[in-house]
Scaffold this motif. Structure first.
Motif, PDB file in Angstrom:
ATOM      1  N   PHE A   1      -8.374   7.905  -2.518  1.00  0.00           N
ATOM      2  CA  PHE A   1      -8.213   8.063  -3.965  1.00  0.00           C
ATOM      3  C   PHE A   1      -8.782   9.397  -4.442  1.00  0.00           C
ATOM      4  O   PHE A   1      -8.148  10.112  -5.227  1.00  0.00           O
ATOM      5  CB  PHE A   1      -8.896   6.907  -4.698  1.00  0.00           C
ATOM      6  CG  PHE A   1      -8.873   7.033  -6.191  1.00  0.00           C
ATOM      7  CD1 PHE A   1      -7.770   6.612  -6.923  1.00  0.00           C
ATOM      8  CD2 PHE A   1      -9.956   7.584  -6.885  1.00  0.00           C
ATOM      9  CE1 PHE A   1      -7.746   6.731  -8.297  1.00  0.00           C
ATOM     10  CE2 PHE A   1      -9.932   7.708  -8.256  1.00  0.00           C
ATOM     11  CZ  PHE A   1      -8.823   7.281  -8.968  1.00  0.00           C
TER      12      PHE A   1
ATOM     13  N   THR B   1     -12.842  -2.330  -3.023  1.00  0.00           N
ATOM     14  CA  THR B   1     -11.941  -1.886  -4.093  1.00  0.00           C
ATOM     15  C   THR B   1     -12.039  -0.394  -4.385  1.00  0.00           C
ATOM     16  O   THR B   1     -11.559   0.073  -5.411  1.00  0.00           O
ATOM     17  CB  THR B   1     -12.222  -2.677  -5.393  1.00  0.00           C
ATOM     18  OG1 THR B   1     -13.601  -2.490  -5.790  1.00  0.00           O
ATOM     19  CG2 THR B   1     -11.963  -4.154  -5.202  1.00  0.00           C
TER      20      THR B   1
ATOM     21  N   VAL C   1      -2.974  -2.889  -5.793  1.00  0.00           N
ATOM     22  CA  VAL C   1      -2.570  -2.797  -4.393  1.00  0.00           C
ATOM     23  C   VAL C   1      -3.328  -3.860  -3.607  1.00  0.00           C
ATOM     24  O   VAL C   1      -4.530  -4.056  -3.789  1.00  0.00           O
ATOM     25  CB  VAL C   1      -2.840  -1.401  -3.801  1.00  0.00           C
ATOM     26  CG1 VAL C   1      -4.310  -1.028  -3.903  1.00  0.00           C
ATOM     27  CG2 VAL C   1      -2.382  -1.328  -2.350  1.00  0.00           C
TER      28      VAL C   1
ATOM     29  N   SER D   1      -5.020  -4.850  -0.415  1.00  0.00           N
ATOM     30  CA  SER D   1      -5.603  -4.138   0.718  1.00  0.00           C
ATOM     31  C   SER D   1      -5.903  -5.102   1.853  1.00  0.00           C
ATOM     32  O   SER D   1      -6.532  -6.141   1.654  1.00  0.00           O
ATOM     33  CB  SER D   1      -6.894  -3.426   0.298  1.00  0.00           C
ATOM     34  OG  SER D   1      -7.578  -2.918   1.427  1.00  0.00           O
TER      35      SER D   1
ATOM     36  N   ASN E   1       0.420   4.120  -2.782  1.00  0.00           N
ATOM     37  CA  ASN E   1      -0.005   5.487  -2.459  1.00  0.00           C
ATOM     38  C   ASN E   1       0.971   6.513  -3.003  1.00  0.00           C
ATOM     39  O   ASN E   1       0.577   7.589  -3.465  1.00  0.00           O
ATOM     40  CB  ASN E   1      -0.156   5.646  -0.943  1.00  0.00           C
ATOM     41  CG  ASN E   1      -1.401   4.974  -0.404  1.00  0.00           C
ATOM     42  OD1 ASN E   1      -2.383   4.809  -1.137  1.00  0.00           O
ATOM     43  ND2 ASN E   1      -1.365   4.561   0.844  1.00  0.00           N
TER      44      ASN E   1
ATOM     45  N   LEU F   1     -10.514   2.030  -2.715  1.00  0.00           N
ATOM     46  CA  LEU F   1      -9.207   2.642  -2.436  1.00  0.00           C
ATOM     47  C   LEU F   1      -9.352   3.917  -1.597  1.00  0.00           C
ATOM     48  O   LEU F   1      -9.669   4.989  -2.129  1.00  0.00           O
ATOM     49  CB  LEU F   1      -8.433   2.962  -3.716  1.00  0.00           C
ATOM     50  CG  LEU F   1      -8.113   1.769  -4.627  1.00  0.00           C
ATOM     51  CD1 LEU F   1      -7.383   2.250  -5.877  1.00  0.00           C
ATOM     52  CD2 LEU F   1      -7.273   0.745  -3.881  1.00  0.00           C
TER      53      LEU F   1
ATOM     54  N   PRO G   1       0.791  -1.236   0.000  1.00  0.00           N
ATOM     55  CA  PRO G   1       0.000   0.000   0.000  1.00  0.00           C
ATOM     56  C   PRO G   1       0.822   1.283   0.000  1.00  0.00           C
ATOM     57  O   PRO G   1       0.444   2.261  -0.655  1.00  0.00           O
ATOM     58  CB  PRO G   1      -0.838  -0.129   1.285  1.00  0.00           C
ATOM     59  CG  PRO G   1      -0.952  -1.603   1.503  1.00  0.00           C
ATOM     60  CD  PRO G   1       0.366  -2.172   1.053  1.00  0.00           C
TER      61      PRO G   1
ATOM     62  N   ALA H   1      -7.436  -1.891  -7.477  1.00  0.00           N
ATOM     63  CA  ALA H   1      -6.909  -2.758  -6.433  1.00  0.00           C
ATOM     64  C   ALA H   1      -6.596  -4.140  -7.005  1.00  0.00           C
ATOM     65  O   ALA H   1      -7.016  -4.489  -8.119  1.00  0.00           O
ATOM     66  CB  ALA H   1      -7.932  -2.882  -5.296  1.00  0.00           C
TER      67      ALA H   1
ATOM     68  N   LYS I   1     -10.462   4.725 -13.108  1.00  0.00           N
ATOM     69  CA  LYS I   1     -10.544   4.014 -11.830  1.00  0.00           C
ATOM     70  C   LYS I   1     -11.416   2.779 -12.031  1.00  0.00           C
ATOM     71  O   LYS I   1     -12.591   2.875 -12.338  1.00  0.00           O
ATOM     72  CB  LYS I   1     -11.161   4.920 -10.767  1.00  0.00           C
ATOM     73  CG  LYS I   1     -11.496   4.226  -9.455  1.00  0.00           C
ATOM     74  CD  LYS I   1     -10.230   3.850  -8.716  1.00  0.00           C
ATOM     75  CE  LYS I   1     -10.562   3.315  -7.317  1.00  0.00           C
ATOM     76  NZ  LYS I   1     -11.221   2.005  -7.330  1.00  0.00           N
TER      77      LYS I   1
END
Length: 364
Positions: free
Chosen positions: A88, A83, A218, A220, A58, A85, A54, A165, A73
């Motif tokens: 964001f 998902t 990413v 999560s 970021n 984020l 993460p 994600a 996105k």
């Protein structure tokens, strides 16, 4: 001295196929080494997922937010809340954002107009104001032309970044885009594909001098998928349209979702609970008074996933209690959701510590 992939600039490694720069050990001795991901791109026109931690992700988002770019996105409709984020919208506040809602092929027959309005309300509460919203499926290619049209209409000479994600289906979706993109008059690829790529990014140059970037996913900790092995993920991530499973529960009854999570109907009147989860995930009903004993005795066996060999890293489940005054979705990020169809009740959800659990207005 560490070797660098001549295709993407990632440091060559042979320990983890999911990390950037992976090369099978038997190929490490070659003079000019290209990572497995770049090899598949150049020979098969196929992108494979790459995930990062993460913090690195970021930092990448911050960098994108400082550039003049169009951001696509990608959201997983099955795991909508997991998902999204966090942060964001704040990082992308100066760039136009197109929201691509992926995996629409997983939903049963629905009113798509109502679904679109539901999504708009959800993302507005998170501060997102996208310039467009498109439904797509990386699995069957539906909506790809509409997505390319949205990119064409809103990019205005900007580079394009596709962000999502892990397990959101981004690479599958991009593979579908690559199947269409050569047919689009103003989105032609250059003859030499994917040059000048940098660590964790794949750059897809377009004829007009702009670039379409694939960013890594990413992982999560808020998603159930973060805690599962690749083998168990096959039971949790749906590959076919969801078949809702309906349970009529009396108070003091429990539903187990494998050994990953559980729902206790504490109080209320007999109500319907509709489970929207992968068909391969076993669901067991029990009386609440027996639930703790059942969990202790059968976790990793009857109640799987997780599998028995993974239990050494499996901690106690965390409780989340909800008072329900109307129909609502009870969401376990990465696992699915349960629609409560009743007037009033008290429900407790149990999930691994850190997994996002929430109540929301009904999606379907």
């Amino acid at each position: 001295m560490a070797k660098i992939c001549s295709g993407c600039g990632a440091q060559i490694q042979s320990s983890d196929p999911k990390r950037p720069g992976y090369v099978p050990p038997e190929l490490l001795s070659r003079e000019n080494v290209i990572c497995q991901r770049c090899f598949k791109i150049s020979h098969y026109n196929q992108l494979t997922p790459v995930t990062v931690n993460p913090d690195h992700f970021n930092n990448l988002l911050k960098k994108i937010g400082q550039e003049k770019a169009l951001v696509v996105k990608i959201i997983d409709l099955f795991d909508f809340n997991g998902t999204m984020l966090p942060g964001f919208a704040r990082l992308m506040r100066f760039n136009p954002v197109v929201v691509a809602v992926n995996k629409i092929d997983l939903l049963p027959r629905v009113n798509w107009g109502r679904i679109k309005e539901w999504i708009k309300r959800q993302i507005e509460t998170l501060g997102m104001k996208p310039v467009d919203l498109v439904f797509v499926s990386g699995a069957n290619g539906s909506g790809i032309r509409e997505l390319l049209s949205a990119i064409r209409n809103h990019r205005q000479g900007r580079d394009v970044y596709l962000v999502g994600a892990a397990n959101v289906g981004k690479s599958t979706l991009i593979n579908q885009i690559l199947n269409y993109i050569d047919q689009e008059a103003d989105l032609k690829l250059t003859t030499s594909r994917f040059p000048g790529t940098t660590l964790d990014l794949i750059a897809i140059p377009l004829k007009d001098g702009t670039v379409l970037y694939d960013t890594p996913g990413v992982i999560s900790g808020e998603q159930m998928t973060h805690y599962l092995s690749a083998e168990d993920l096959k039971l949790v991530l749906p590959q076919k349209p969801l078949k809702p499973k309906i349970y009529q529960l009396n108070p003091q009854q429990t539903l187990f979702f494998g050994g990953l999570a559980r729902l206790d109907f504490i109080a209320g009147v007999r109500s319907s609970f509709v489970c929207y989860m992968a068909d391969s995930l076993p669901i067991h009903r029990s009386k609440l008074e027996r639930a703790d004993r059942l969990y202790r005795r059968h976790l990793g066996g009857l109640l799987h996933p997780p599998r028995a060999q993974a239990l050494s890293n499996w901690g106690p489940l965390e409780k989340h209690t909800f008072q329900l005054d109307e129909s609502a979705d009870l969401v376990i990020a990465g696992l699915g959701w349960v629609a409560f169809k009743g007037e009033k009740g008290e429900v407790t959800l149990h999930a691994p510590q850190g997994v996002k659990v929430l109540k929301r207005t009904t999606l379907i």
